[in-house]
Enzyme design. Sequence first.
Site, short mmCIF file in Angstrom:
data_model
loop_
_atom_site.label_atom_id
_atom_site.label_comp_id
_atom_site.label_asym_id
_atom_site.label_seq_id
_atom_site.Cartn_x
_atom_site.Cartn_y
_atom_site.Cartn_z
N GLY A 9 25.10 75.12 23.77
CA GLY A 9 25.90 74.20 22.98
C GLY A 9 26.60 74.98 21.90
O GLY A 9 26.08 76.02 21.45
N ASN A 10 27.77 74.53 21.50
CA ASN A 10 28.50 75.24 20.46
C ASN A 10 29.50 74.30 19.80
O ASN A 10 30.03 73.40 20.43
CB ASN A 10 29.21 76.47 21.04
CG ASN A 10 29.84 76.18 22.39
OD1 ASN A 10 30.84 75.48 22.49
ND2 ASN A 10 29.23 76.69 23.45
N SER A 48 28.13 83.86 20.68
CA SER A 48 27.52 83.61 21.99
C SER A 48 26.04 83.98 22.01
O SER A 48 25.67 85.05 21.51
CB SER A 48 28.26 84.44 23.05
OG SER A 48 27.75 84.19 24.33
N GLY A 49 25.21 83.10 22.54
CA GLY A 49 23.83 83.45 22.87
C GLY A 49 22.90 83.73 21.71
O GLY A 49 21.88 84.42 21.89
N SER A 52 31.46 82.47 21.25
CA SER A 52 30.96 81.70 22.39
C SER A 52 31.83 81.92 23.63
O SER A 52 33.06 82.02 23.51
CB SER A 52 30.99 80.20 22.03
OG SER A 52 30.86 79.42 23.19
N ASP A 91 32.62 79.83 25.61
CA ASP A 91 33.46 78.65 25.80
C ASP A 91 34.63 78.61 24.83
O ASP A 91 35.35 77.61 24.77
CB ASP A 91 32.60 77.38 25.62
CG ASP A 91 31.50 77.30 26.66
OD1 ASP A 91 31.81 77.43 27.86
OD2 ASP A 91 30.33 77.12 26.29
N HIS A 130 30.62 71.31 22.26
CA HIS A 130 30.25 71.30 23.68
C HIS A 130 28.73 71.33 23.78
O HIS A 130 28.09 72.13 23.10
CB HIS A 130 30.84 72.52 24.39
CG HIS A 130 30.38 72.68 25.80
ND1 HIS A 130 30.38 71.65 26.70
CD2 HIS A 130 29.90 73.77 26.46
CE1 HIS A 130 29.91 72.10 27.87
NE2 HIS A 130 29.61 73.36 27.74
N HIS A 134 25.19 70.48 26.69
CA HIS A 134 24.70 70.06 28.00
C HIS A 134 23.65 68.97 27.76
O HIS A 134 22.59 68.98 28.39
CB HIS A 134 24.10 71.25 28.76
CG HIS A 134 25.08 72.28 29.20
ND1 HIS A 134 25.00 72.93 30.40
CD2 HIS A 134 26.20 72.76 28.60
CE1 HIS A 134 26.01 73.79 30.51
NE2 HIS A 134 26.75 73.71 29.43
N ASP A 150 31.95 51.26 19.19
CA ASP A 150 32.08 51.79 17.84
C ASP A 150 32.62 53.22 17.83
O ASP A 150 33.19 53.67 16.85
CB ASP A 150 30.71 51.80 17.13
CG ASP A 150 30.36 50.44 16.54
OD1 ASP A 150 31.26 49.65 16.25
OD2 ASP A 150 29.14 50.20 16.35
N HIS A 198 29.69 69.72 35.10
CA HIS A 198 29.40 70.61 33.99
C HIS A 198 28.73 69.83 32.84
O HIS A 198 27.50 69.80 32.79
CB HIS A 198 30.71 71.28 33.56
CG HIS A 198 30.57 72.37 32.55
ND1 HIS A 198 31.44 73.42 32.48
CD2 HIS A 198 29.68 72.55 31.55
CE1 HIS A 198 31.07 74.22 31.47
NE2 HIS A 198 30.01 73.71 30.91
N TYR A 243 34.05 49.76 7.88
CA TYR A 243 32.72 50.35 8.00
C TYR A 243 32.61 51.52 7.03
O TYR A 243 33.56 52.26 6.85
CB TYR A 243 32.49 50.83 9.43
CG TYR A 243 31.08 51.31 9.69
CD1 TYR A 243 30.11 50.44 10.16
CD2 TYR A 243 30.72 52.63 9.43
CE1 TYR A 243 28.81 50.88 10.39
CE2 TYR A 243 29.42 53.07 9.66
CZ TYR A 243 28.47 52.18 10.13
OH TYR A 243 27.19 52.62 10.35
#
Lengths: 228, 228, 228, 228
Positions: free
Chosen positions: D27-28, D44-45, D73, D75, D94, D96, D119, D167, D225
């Site tokens: 995730g990033n 990255s990583g 990253s 991505d 991003h 998973h 919402d 993905h 809101y």
Amino acid sequence: MLDALREKVCAANRQLARSGLAVLTWGNTSGIDRERGLVVIKPSGIPYEQLEPGHMVVVDLDGKVTGGELRPSTDTATHLVLYRAFEQIGGVTHTHSRCATMFAQARCEIPCLGTTHADHFYGPVPVTRPLAEAETADYEANTGRIIVERCANVDPLAMPAVLVAGHGPFTWGRDAAESVRNAVALEAVAEMALGTRQLDPRAPELEAYILEKHHRRKHGPAAYYGQA
Amino acid sequence: MLDALREKVCAANRQLARSGLAVLTWGNTSGIDRERGLVVIKPSGIPYEQLEPGHMVVVDLDGKVTGGELRPSTDTATHLVLYRAFEQIGGVTHTHSRCATMFAQARCEIPCLGTTHADHFYGPVPVTRPLAEAETADYEANTGRIIVERCANVDPLAMPAVLVAGHGPFTWGRDAAESVRNAVALEAVAEMALGTRQLDPRAPELEAYILEKHHRRKHGPAAYYGQA
Amino acid sequence: MLDALREKVCAANRQLARSGLAVLTWGNTSGIDRERGLVVIKPSGIPYEQLEPGHMVVVDLDGKVTGGELRPSTDTATHLVLYRAFEQIGGVTHTHSRCATMFAQARCEIPCLGTTHADHFYGPVPVTRPLAEAETADYEANTGRIIVERCANVDPLAMPAVLVAGHGPFTWGRDAAESVRNAVALEAVAEMALGTRQLDPRAPELEAYILEKHHRRKHGPAAYYGQA
Amino acid sequence: MLDALREKVCAANRQLARSGLAVLTWGNTSGIDRERGLVVIKPSGIPYEQLEPGHMVVVDLDGKVTGGELRPSTDTATHLVLYRAFEQIGGVTHTHSRCATMFAQARCEIPCLGTTHADHFYGPVPVTRPLAEAETADYEANTGRIIVERCANVDPLAMPAVLVAGHGPFTWGRDAAESVRNAVALEAVAEMALGTRQLDPRAPELEAYILEKHHRRKHGPAAYYGQA
């Protein structure tokens, strides 16, 4: 005395977040001072971990803000309708908790399949009808009205929960903390009902006499659960 | 010596809460001093995080409170029936843990589908019959009686769990801590069985010889799991 | 130098517990010193939170204990078969993690349905055959043998996981920590595969060229994931 | 000023990990300084708990690294395509995350079944087409391109999420923190949609007028809101 209520309502909102029922800022708890006719409620859109008693907003039963510097929860009008209709209740909680919301979205009652359910909810947890298009004009108050419509002739302390169709659950109780505990119980029985029906789509409802027995263990004059 | 048991039973109840098996106050663990014939059990309706050894309640095997200032768990009479019937056991735990309760509500045995199950439960975990209406009169004791009825001719240490139909699981063990570990194991195997049958409704039961092998790795004279 | 390995293996076992993959004492991680031919492994039946480097047990590749005062994990013989067969690996992890075990119990491969899977496992995760009755005699070593049988002609670092039918997953990697990360990844892809097939029982496998692309992003000479 | 953005992007990445959406390093989150045309993104990583503002990598909109000592990253190229196409957005995330990835793998839109969804997302959450084999050559940029292709003619702040087929999800928002909140909301509505359709495969989509009402409570000139 309102200070004590602010503290209790703030603590109940924080308990709601700790219970894992409220993602982001999706959920709110209020409490009422019946003598003064004033409701204390969470402010709108404030993260739970930042909540302090001084952030709580005070409104009268017509929705006029009489204390606090923040805007009250957008769901305030729904809470107020419930306090006006259900005179026995002292606290209201609204969440979008996962499994109760699944039933609300599927527009299915939560059937009473076991004693966990019977200990808290005296029969299937009801679902409202959907709001009509014209009812979106006064949206939050009308959400309260369809709840009251659905719960007509029901003792609100025997069935302290409802699912609003396409939306999510509202629970209530004698005070704010009890409304949160009922939200926790509702989520648990919804999850269990989902899994029970996955195991067996025809799993039977709990025998009526067991429902009766469990309800009376915890409620009413012959209750013997908890400390005296 | 009863002080040591109070501490162990209190610690087991707190472990139960930490394991995530007990929502609100739904769950209780007890332990027995067989020499004195006294059972130490959680008080009714007290939050787990507040529990201290001094809160534990002492009852004799007929249910008479002989120590402690609080009311014992409402489920005490069920525990006592189990202690009277199963002489090998030293601890009992009752929960409404999610997946085990789903099976109890569906009134399905938990089939033995793998070695996780076989390590703790020697075959499918049984379900009781529902209580009859007349049996609600002496509700908690009769809950114990239908458990004992269902487990007749079963070694309680080889099958230290049962599901009460429409209610939830009871587990037991050589002491209170082991009854909690069996409650944790039961919840895990219930969750796995639910998912296995979701993947394949005809997933096979574990081969009998593997069940036998795993059972004997952990139980009996040839056990070689753990430290000597 | 074995002290460093003891620390790493102890840390990997504690990471396994923190990752939520190991209920009670169900899971173990080991690491190997290839030069000395010695394997360091978790002791049997010790709670993770009590584990310290000095508790780790040292065994040679024939299973003879050469260091440590506790009994090694009952699964040690399985680990040793894997170290003998897969010369590239430096660590092995065994768990009964929920969703991977569901697939093992259903005796289904975990299909490769997305890039999360492709990043870690180069194709469907295989399942062994069940052990035959005669194979229970040398149970743990034979568990290793049916894994090796199933993974014949497979690069163990391209497919660092297997499901033992009716039992659960084993994973491996270049060292103990990587075998734990692969156990975490396996559990996640198993959970996602279960839900994907719930949404659509005919959900397609990932395109072969995307599997290839993701595999090569993380593995082999052209890998460009992570830091140099 | 870029220091402030580094701090915000670092905090958003850590919030992503605390939210439970990002297993291991999957995730990033990034944020953009529109005036300078510079994007700050996770390296990255690197494990989330080790992330500090100084680790963040700065790239221009063509992908050239202009600050930071680590690799960005993998991505990053996808994020850049989104920033170039969606001028209103200030942050991209991003993940998973489990349930959103299940829908991405099943290549199903997430239907709008309730107000939780309404919402945050103005209608069903779209899914891209799969990448063609030739598109794996410039894989990460092409992932961005099929997102932009799918979201043509959609207001990116009204629908701040997409599922990449096979993905997982990408979300965005006015800044990095909002893109994380949208990732949290997306995971919750995906989980609820999965369960709702399990309860009733024909559960209806939310009435269009309720979708409209909830969207306008939180977005646009008449939003009411939160705090003013």
